[in-house]
Design an enzyme around this catalytic site. Sequence first.
Site, PDB file in Angstrom:
ATOM      1  N   SER A 197      -4.779   6.071  -5.707  1.00 18.45           N
ATOM      2  CA  SER A 197      -3.516   5.718  -6.344  1.00 18.45           C
ATOM      3  C   SER A 197      -3.436   6.239  -7.771  1.00 18.45           C
ATOM      4  O   SER A 197      -2.351   6.305  -8.337  1.00 18.45           O
ATOM      5  CB  SER A 197      -3.380   4.195  -6.418  1.00 18.45           C
ATOM      6  N   GLU A 218       3.087  11.204  -1.741  1.00 17.04           N
ATOM      7  CA  GLU A 218       3.018  12.033  -2.950  1.00 17.04           C
ATOM      8  C   GLU A 218       1.922  13.075  -2.730  1.00 17.04           C
ATOM      9  O   GLU A 218       0.785  12.721  -2.394  1.00 17.04           O
ATOM     10  CB  GLU A 218       2.673  11.180  -4.177  1.00 17.04           C
ATOM     11  N   HIS A 273      -1.014  10.831  -1.242  1.00 21.63           N
ATOM     12  CA  HIS A 273      -0.892   9.409  -1.584  1.00 21.63           C
ATOM     13  C   HIS A 273       0.172   8.764  -0.721  1.00 21.63           C
ATOM     14  O   HIS A 273       1.365   9.021  -0.897  1.00 21.63           O
ATOM     15  CB  HIS A 273      -0.554   9.278  -3.082  1.00 21.63           C
ATOM     16  N   ASN A 308       3.168   5.179  -9.241  1.00 15.77           N
ATOM     17  CA  ASN A 308       2.398   4.144  -9.943  1.00 15.77           C
ATOM     18  C   ASN A 308       2.523   4.246 -11.463  1.00 15.77           C
ATOM     19  O   ASN A 308       2.396   3.236 -12.157  1.00 15.77           O
ATOM     20  CB  ASN A 308       0.933   4.155  -9.504  1.00 15.77           C
TER      21      ASN A 308
END
Length: 290
Positions: A124, A157, A145, A196
């Site tokens: 992450s 991602e 991701h 994130n």
Amino acid sequence: MSISEKIQRVGIIGAGQMGAGIAEVCARAHVDVLVFEQTRELAAAGRARILRSLDRGVSSGKITEREREQAAWRLRFTSDLGDFADRQLVVEAVVESEDVKTAIFSELDKVVTDPDAVLASNTSSIPIMKIAVATNNPERVVGMHFFNPVPVLPLVELVTTLKTSEAVSARAEAFAGEVLGKQVVRSADRSGFVVNALLVPYLLSAIRMVESGFATKEDVDKAMVLGCAHPMGPLALTDLVGLDTVKSIADSMYAEFKEPLYSAPPLLMRMVEAGLLGKKTGAGFYQYNR
Ligand code: NAI
């Protein structure tokens, strides 16, 4: 493997929340899936997790009984990374620890024989270059991701490093988009990537609000659900992601940017120390039936 050859043999490392979800979507996409777990017990727990999710897919009408059977049949488990030699794509989804991930990639790089194979991390927040340099072939390494729950959320991602080859990133993008049917966005190799980097400071701010008595956890969550039309509030989302994972993401982002808003608040640290990790352990900010 030639560049146009379709990926049909995938390896997943870790069968926790994310590894299990990634293994499930690959098996549902007719791909042969080999899953690594550290022990037989963890492998059995991982298999049970995937089967429960497939059962939910059947009862909600998303997949048929036959698709469930076929997906289950495509899943095999091992506790020996050496079994990954013939994999064309490996997605690592173990605990958010740079040390654990670099040790795995170093070994994986020696095991996977195909020079064009894709070695992906589902991290992450750890910059992919830190993981890639643990291998002798950093051009094979990318970030892929996924989002939790993987069978439900359509985003991946894709993170390429200064060393990732164009062929490897193209193959990873084609697999996520065409085989798994996900939507792909590209991010630079910066801690937190796109989602994130935006989401985690928000979650940490919500925890600080609760910690300081600004508002109750129920009211913070209610405010964001009813006031901003979010599907769940930030404390419930922190429970879903896992408090240990949120803390590790915050630590990586703080190490990269030195931004005070990225530092883990003491309440989060104490809850992780207490083993209150959220939905996966049955208790976090809220209680869960497992
Ligand atoms: P989890 O706690 O459910 O699973 C962790 C996995 O790591 C388990 O399979 C466990 O057996 C394995 N593991 C732990 N220590 C290990 C070691 N020393 N060696 C080998 N394997 C080890 O965690 P989760 O949520 O599945 O997260 C896994 C990865 O996915 C992390 O990198 C996390 O940042 C990332 N991620 C998590 C998301 C989330 O919402 N939870 C979303 C997207 C990515």
